[in-house]
Design an enzyme around this catalytic site. Structure first.
Site, PDB file in Angstrom:
ATOM      1  N   TYR B  96       0.821  -1.213   0.000  1.00 31.48           N
ATOM      2  CA  TYR B  96       0.000   0.000   0.000  1.00 31.48           C
ATOM      3  C   TYR B  96       0.857   1.266   0.000  1.00 31.48           C
ATOM      4  CZ  TYR B  96      -4.351  -2.585   0.780  1.00 31.48           C
ATOM      5  OH  TYR B  96      -5.435  -3.395   0.652  1.00 31.48           O
ATOM      6  N   GLU B 194       0.403 -29.646  16.277  1.00 34.36           N
ATOM      7  CA  GLU B 194      -0.334 -28.994  15.195  1.00 34.36           C
ATOM      8  C   GLU B 194      -1.580 -28.236  15.659  1.00 34.36           C
ATOM      9  OE1 GLU B 194      -1.516 -31.578  11.958  1.00 34.36           O
ATOM     10  OE2 GLU B 194      -2.762 -30.025  11.041  1.00 34.36           O
ATOM     11  N   ASP B 246      -1.624 -34.313  12.874  1.00 37.60           N
ATOM     12  CA  ASP B 246      -2.637 -35.247  12.401  1.00 37.60           C
ATOM     13  C   ASP B 246      -1.990 -36.285  11.477  1.00 37.60           C
ATOM     14  OD1 ASP B 246      -4.697 -33.929  13.728  1.00 37.60           O
ATOM     15  OD2 ASP B 246      -5.214 -32.688  12.005  1.00 37.60           O
TER      16      ASP B 246
END
Lengths: 361, 361
Positions: B96, B194, B246
């Site tokens: 920006y 995780e 996982d």
């Protein structure tokens, strides 16, 4: 906050109702408010949206309905034990844990099913999920500002000042913010900020110190813990809450959920919503006034804005004017787009001007 | 860690190169390693994957190339000023901010363009983005465990013990973890976890206290700050790093990025990657051995597993065996599925058994 034994009593009472219905020769049932947008009404007294008068009944008069009440009974037993042992668990753990239940009919088929059941239990008992000791999957916000608090942890009490005793990352609020007691503060107002980039800009520029502002990081759509701490800061410390987000319809929904609650959690509005919270920006009129870098509205943005015009939470003169202006200019801007005027513009100019306009400074 | 003035010098040197090329009548150019999977090679010495010998050149011999170097020159000036003033900014702010530059040709057309340029500058100068004082959008991990540290903040030093001085949410690491100095610790091993649900389970069960374990919350794919602190804990405190995620291909990638780095940040492997990190689970063999609740592999899971078999980071006997087993059984399980054996199974049985097998306990 409900105590552990109160929460446990409410659950046991519900199970006792099933028992009494059985014993009286009735088919057991559980009655809940209907959870659709058309059954949300504005509660004048509390200033938030809650469920209306329409109700739905879960009855054991069908195999499916009986199975639902069986699952409710097993879940009530699990939660009551959890409270007695002062343990806690996540919604996902509950779903998996049901595999260990002896009655396979009571096991959940999907996590949506167990999530919905826990929400039903919240509504029927009037006890929040947090007070059942169900933890959310994702952690809540961080705080940075002139606030000293005491957190009751499993390892004893911790007294923490949210500027002096924390690193630049701030104080990470716990899953159940009702474990916090506010001790002392110099907060003039709290700014609930959507993005991490803007939260860090405010902290780097020392905005919290210069204005005695408590910076609450919403992290996008805020977790329940974040909405709860925001409400407690407002109610207990009597300070104004200002929401600072991107200038697009999704961010207005973030403001809406902080201020008025959501359809999904309308039963929790009095616990989570802060109807006095006001919206600082980015406003569509800021996009025009400051000529901010912007992106064109996508079709999904336009649909979301139009649906907000229909949303009872946004039916005020202010929001109708802003949303119609945005549809007219066809643009949206992020809060970090203020950097196009320089890195200090937000703290030296934009926020002081807006807060002055709003009568906060 | 590079000091601010070293980082600034590297940037100025690069700008000086452009100047010298111009002055010598040459067309300015900048040479970078080619950033594709085929140009990633295993570096025996450091044990991580880094770029190979193939290079690409950005030259001002076309309008497009000249514009790229112009943008680089403006960005270098911005970063050099930022370092001189001890300020910092986000990648999005840089994008920006370019709107305020006097030369419109130097302004970025998209954030991808400015992000890529900052990565190019990292590679050419050998200075990390953090040392340019570019902050990430999203915050890093939390720590919980027997570690006392000192963080250098803009408001002075803070000494924090990551069990005694924090709430249940833990210590929120700052955007640049090199502002931290480790003071004292009793850590036997660190467990990089995780999901938030499992992180909270370990903390609730007091696993960090019982095993003198530092629990690092990865929050899914870990932020750079999280990978950096993990590496520093390993290298400076000489403790084993174990990744607990996982049991699906996306989680193996999380392990891969902690241990070996990623294609996108292969130039940073020696700064971010911990090749000694080992994988605790969930392993496909755990799904079989503990009969964990599972979901069938989706097509996208199967494709991801097959692509991992081709990925140099996973070409070990261990991973080939596990991945082939998983393709064979056609199942995946989340770490929270261990709750099907009860809420304490993970801390009383699963982790102690696995850590013993791995020789950590």
């Amino acid at each position: 906050m409900t105590t552990e034994s109160d929460a446990r009593d409410e659950l046991i009472d519900l199970a006792a109702d099933f028992y009494d219905q059985f014993a009286g020769g009735e088919i057991p049932e559980m009655t809940l408010p209907t959870r659709t947008k058309s059954n949300i009404v504005y509660d004048e007294e509390s200033g938030v949206w809650t469920y209306g008068d329409r109700t739905s009944t879960r009855s054991a008069n069908s195999v499916g309905g009986a199975r639902k009440l069986l699952k409710a009974a097993y879940t009530i037993e699990f939660l009551a034990d959890q409270l007695e042992e002062d343990r806690s668990s996540t919604l996902r753990e509950l779903y998996y844990l049901s595999e260990s239940w002896d009655n396979t009919e009571a096991q959940f088929n999907s996590q949506d099913e167990s999530n919905d059941l826990v929400e039903d239990l919240e509504i029927v008992t009037g006890v929040t999920r947090e007070d059942f000791h169900m933890r959310p999957e994702e952690s809540g916000a961080t705080l940075m500002g002139p606030l000293k608090l005491r957190e009751q942890t499993r390892r004893g009490e911790r007294e923490i000042h949210c500027q002096e005793d924390v690193g630049e990352g701030g104080y990470q609020i716990p899953n159940n913010p009702d474990m916090i007691e506010f001790l002392d503060h110099d907060i003039e107002f709290a700014l609930a900020v959507e993005t991490g980039g803007m939260r860090d800009r405010l902290v780097e520029n020392g905005f919290d110190e210069a204005y005695d502002c408590l910076v609450i990081h919403l992290k996008g759509q805020p977790a329940r813990a974040t909405r709860r701490i925001t409400k407690r800061v407002h109610d207990e410390l009597d300070v104004p809450i200002l929401v600072f987000a991107d200038g697009d319809p999704w961010s207005y929904r973030i403001y809406g959920s902080v201020a008025y609650g959501s359809i999904k959690s309308a039963h929790l509005s009095t616990y989570l919503a802060t109807p006095e919270a006001r919206y600082v920006g980015i406003q569509p009129e800021d996009i025009v006034e400051y000529d901010l870098p912007s992106d064109p509205l996508a079709d999904s943005d336009i649909n979301a804005l139009e649906s907000e015009l229909e949303d009872p939470r946004f039916q005020t003169d202010y929001w109708e004017e802003q949303i119609e202006l945005q549809l007219d200019i066809g643009k949206k801007s992020e809060q970090q787009s203020l950097a196009s005027r320089g890195l200090d513009f937000v703290t030296d100019t934009y926020l002081p001007e807006r807060l002055d306009e709003m009568g906060v400074l």
